[in-house]
Design a protein around this motif. Structure first.
Motif, PDB file in Angstrom:
ATOM      1  N   PHE A  48      38.611  50.687  37.636  1.00 57.52           N
ATOM      2  CA  PHE A  48      38.087  49.509  38.325  1.00 57.52           C
ATOM      3  C   PHE A  48      36.864  49.876  39.168  1.00 57.52           C
ATOM      4  CE2 PHE A  48      38.176  46.994  42.325  1.00 57.52           C
ATOM      5  CZ  PHE A  48      37.715  45.802  41.797  1.00 57.52           C
ATOM      6  N   CYS A  49      36.975  50.933  39.953  1.00 60.24           N
ATOM      7  CA  CYS A  49      35.848  51.355  40.800  1.00 60.24           C
ATOM      8  C   CYS A  49      34.638  51.736  39.961  1.00 60.24           C
ATOM      9  CB  CYS A  49      36.264  52.505  41.705  1.00 60.24           C
ATOM     10  SG  CYS A  49      37.368  51.988  43.047  1.00 60.24           S
ATOM     11  N   PHE A  50      34.860  52.392  38.840  1.00 58.63           N
ATOM     12  CA  PHE A  50      33.757  52.741  37.940  1.00 58.63           C
ATOM     13  C   PHE A  50      32.979  51.486  37.546  1.00 58.63           C
ATOM     14  CE2 PHE A  50      32.242  53.038  33.551  1.00 58.63           C
ATOM     15  CZ  PHE A  50      31.420  54.150  33.606  1.00 58.63           C
ATOM     16  N   LEU A  70      38.550  48.307  49.957  1.00 59.98           N
ATOM     17  CA  LEU A  70      39.739  48.733  49.213  1.00 59.98           C
ATOM     18  C   LEU A  70      40.821  49.249  50.160  1.00 59.98           C
ATOM     19  CD1 LEU A  70      37.979  50.548  46.246  1.00 59.98           C
ATOM     20  CD2 LEU A  70      39.061  48.309  46.183  1.00 59.98           C
ATOM     21  N   VAL A  71      40.419  49.989  51.173  1.00 52.74           N
ATOM     22  CA  VAL A  71      41.378  50.536  52.134  1.00 52.74           C
ATOM     23  C   VAL A  71      42.064  49.415  52.914  1.00 52.74           C
ATOM     24  CG1 VAL A  71      41.586  51.905  54.265  1.00 52.74           C
ATOM     25  CG2 VAL A  71      40.216  52.766  52.352  1.00 52.74           C
ATOM     26  N   GLU A  72      41.307  48.422  53.314  1.00 50.90           N
ATOM     27  CA  GLU A  72      41.838  47.318  54.124  1.00 50.90           C
ATOM     28  C   GLU A  72      42.773  46.397  53.332  1.00 50.90           C
ATOM     29  OE1 GLU A  72      38.422  45.249  55.611  1.00 50.90           O
ATOM     30  OE2 GLU A  72      37.734  46.998  56.733  1.00 50.90           O
ATOM     31  N   ASN A  73      42.561  46.291  52.039  1.00 49.41           N
ATOM     32  CA  ASN A  73      43.334  45.358  51.220  1.00 49.41           C
ATOM     33  C   ASN A  73      44.689  45.971  50.885  1.00 49.41           C
ATOM     34  OD1 ASN A  73      44.385  43.724  49.115  1.00 49.41           O
ATOM     35  ND2 ASN A  73      42.330  42.971  48.713  1.00 49.41           N
ATOM     36  N   ARG A  74      45.743  45.397  51.434  1.00 49.43           N
ATOM     37  CA  ARG A  74      47.089  45.945  51.246  1.00 49.43           C
ATOM     38  C   ARG A  74      47.783  45.417  49.986  1.00 49.43           C
ATOM     39  NH1 ARG A  74      48.451  48.862  55.583  1.00 49.43           N
ATOM     40  NH2 ARG A  74      47.381  48.444  57.544  1.00 49.43           N
ATOM     41  N   ASN A  75      47.074  44.640  49.194  1.00 52.50           N
ATOM     42  CA  ASN A  75      47.676  44.062  47.993  1.00 52.50           C
ATOM     43  C   ASN A  75      47.183  44.705  46.701  1.00 52.50           C
ATOM     44  OD1 ASN A  75      49.199  42.115  49.420  1.00 52.50           O
ATOM     45  ND2 ASN A  75      47.340  40.916  49.711  1.00 52.50           N
ATOM     46  N   LEU A  76      46.646  45.903  46.799  1.00 56.75           N
ATOM     47  CA  LEU A  76      46.110  46.562  45.611  1.00 56.75           C
ATOM     48  C   LEU A  76      47.205  47.366  44.920  1.00 56.75           C
ATOM     49  CD1 LEU A  76      42.622  47.651  46.927  1.00 56.75           C
ATOM     50  CD2 LEU A  76      43.222  45.651  45.561  1.00 56.75           C
ATOM     51  N   LYS A  77      47.772  46.746  43.924  1.00 57.21           N
ATOM     52  CA  LYS A  77      48.827  47.340  43.112  1.00 57.21           C
ATOM     53  C   LYS A  77      48.261  47.536  41.709  1.00 57.21           C
ATOM     54  CE  LYS A  77      52.125  44.853  45.846  1.00 57.21           C
ATOM     55  NZ  LYS A  77      52.355  43.495  46.204  1.00 57.21           N
ATOM     56  N   PRO A  78      48.962  48.256  40.863  1.00 58.57           N
ATOM     57  CA  PRO A  78      48.458  48.425  39.502  1.00 58.57           C
ATOM     58  C   PRO A  78      48.152  47.090  38.811  1.00 58.57           C
ATOM     59  CG  PRO A  78      50.317  49.884  39.861  1.00 58.57           C
ATOM     60  CD  PRO A  78      50.194  49.017  41.082  1.00 58.57           C
ATOM     61  N   ALA A  84      41.959  42.553  38.138  1.00 57.84           N
ATOM     62  CA  ALA A  84      40.564  42.657  38.572  1.00 57.84           C
ATOM     63  C   ALA A  84      39.661  43.150  37.441  1.00 57.84           C
ATOM     64  CB  ALA A  84      40.457  43.576  39.785  1.00 57.84           C
ATOM     65  N   ILE A  85      40.130  44.127  36.680  1.00 62.28           N
ATOM     66  CA  ILE A  85      39.343  44.603  35.529  1.00 62.28           C
ATOM     67  C   ILE A  85      39.163  43.462  34.538  1.00 62.28           C
ATOM     68  CG2 ILE A  85      39.370  46.146  33.521  1.00 62.28           C
ATOM     69  CD1 ILE A  85      40.827  48.212  35.407  1.00 62.28           C
ATOM     70  N   ASP A  86      40.240  42.757  34.264  1.00 58.94           N
ATOM     71  CA  ASP A  86      40.153  41.614  33.350  1.00 58.94           C
ATOM     72  C   ASP A  86      39.191  40.552  33.881  1.00 58.94           C
ATOM     73  OD1 ASP A  86      42.022  42.939  31.782  1.00 58.94           O
ATOM     74  OD2 ASP A  86      43.660  41.538  32.180  1.00 58.94           O
ATOM     75  N   ALA A  87      39.185  40.331  35.209  1.00 55.89           N
ATOM     76  CA  ALA A  87      38.325  39.314  35.820  1.00 55.89           C
ATOM     77  C   ALA A  87      36.844  39.683  35.765  1.00 55.89           C
ATOM     78  CB  ALA A  87      38.739  39.075  37.270  1.00 55.89           C
ATOM     79  N   LEU A  88      36.549  40.963  35.547  1.00 51.32           N
ATOM     80  CA  LEU A  88      35.143  41.375  35.401  1.00 51.32           C
ATOM     81  C   LEU A  88      34.595  41.026  34.018  1.00 51.32           C
ATOM     82  CD1 LEU A  88      35.159  44.788  37.290  1.00 51.32           C
ATOM     83  CD2 LEU A  88      34.068  42.646  38.010  1.00 51.32           C
ATOM     84  N   GLN A 192      39.719  39.509  47.440  1.00 47.09           N
ATOM     85  CA  GLN A 192      40.787  38.770  48.122  1.00 47.09           C
ATOM     86  C   GLN A 192      41.266  37.597  47.250  1.00 47.09           C
ATOM     87  OE1 GLN A 192      38.824  37.930  51.870  1.00 47.09           O
ATOM     88  NE2 GLN A 192      39.927  39.596  52.906  1.00 47.09           N
ATOM     89  N   GLY A 193      40.339  36.979  46.542  1.00 45.84           N
ATOM     90  CA  GLY A 193      40.729  35.918  45.613  1.00 45.84           C
ATOM     91  C   GLY A 193      41.589  36.431  44.476  1.00 45.84           C
ATOM     92  N   ILE A 194      41.300  37.631  44.016  1.00 44.38           N
ATOM     93  CA  ILE A 194      42.083  38.251  42.934  1.00 44.38           C
ATOM     94  C   ILE A 194      43.479  38.582  43.427  1.00 44.38           C
ATOM     95  CG2 ILE A 194      42.287  40.325  41.464  1.00 44.38           C
ATOM     96  CD1 ILE A 194      40.081  38.536  40.484  1.00 44.38           C
ATOM     97  N   THR A 195      43.582  39.063  44.677  1.00 43.99           N
ATOM     98  CA  THR A 195      44.873  39.526  45.179  1.00 43.99           C
ATOM     99  C   THR A 195      45.695  38.437  45.856  1.00 43.99           C
ATOM    100  OG1 THR A 195      43.844  40.255  47.261  1.00 43.99           O
ATOM    101  CG2 THR A 195      44.052  41.888  45.510  1.00 43.99           C
TER     102      THR A 195
END
Length: 196
Positions: A48-50, A70-78, A84-88, A192-195
């Motif tokens: 995703f970061c790439f 990324l650090v602040e967002n506590r909803n980042l799960k696999p 998010a990758i799909d949304a790109l 935030q919209g994704i999560t």
């Protein structure tokens, strides 16, 4: 317990998993599973970061801002990284993983149910056998290998290699054709919209 076999492309990343697997320790199966899970999650985050770092308007000076988001967002799960990758709107993770995606995704969901209990030192209550845990380590390796091969073929990056920012900027071909953000603030709102 048979030796853990890995595709050559995963040998370095999974060296610690192999060491634990081969250790003879009484908790080696559970420990290998949890380490493999970390590799699974880390690969999705790196991929995703790439894709994000390839953004032509994202400079080295903005990377710290992206990392802070990324650090602040506590909803980042696999599952979030997959979404998010799909949304790109590059190839979906299902397409990248390939023909075994449906089977592997079903297995990963099953593993997650007891992995969460194990990670927090709790009893799963599912009577998972040692043999099943061994199989589940192999399933996670199969997922990582499939995503690595597919993303390497599609983007020239396997989600395993370190220095993701440099790898992203070294690629002349930008994978995403229409980014839904142009700066760190927009990235934060989009994520935030994704999560949500």
């Amino acid at each position: 317990m048979k030796a853990l076999e890995l595709p050559e492309a995963l040998a370095q990343e999974f060296a610690t998993v192999v060491a634990v697997w081969s250790s003879g320790g009484t908790t080696r199966r559970v420990d290998a599973l949890l380490l493999s899970w970390v590799k699974y999650e880390k690969q999705l985050r790196r991929l995703f970061c790439f894709l994000v770092y390839q953004h032509p308007k994202i400079s080295e000076q903005q990377v710290e801002g992206l990392v802070a988001v990324l650090v602040e967002n506590r909803n980042l799960k696999p599952e979030t990284f997959v979404k998010a990758i799909d949304a790109l709107k590059v190839d979906s993770v299902a397409t990248i993983v390939g023909e075994h995606y449906t089977r592997l995704q079903k297995e990963v969901r099953r593993i997650k149910q007891y992995r969460n209990k194990l990670m927090h030192g709790q009893i799963s209550g599912q009577r998972i056998t040692s043999r099943q845990i061994e199989q589940d380590v192999k399933i996670l390796i199969e997922w990582v290998a499939a995503l690595a091969a597919g993303s390497q073929a599609r983007f020239g990056y396997d989600g395993i290699g370190r220095n993701t920012y440099r790898a992203a900027k070294a690629k002349a071909d930008i994978a995403v054709t229409d980014y839904p953000f142009t700066n760190v603030a927009e990235f934060k709102a989009w994520l935030q919209g994704i999560t949500a």
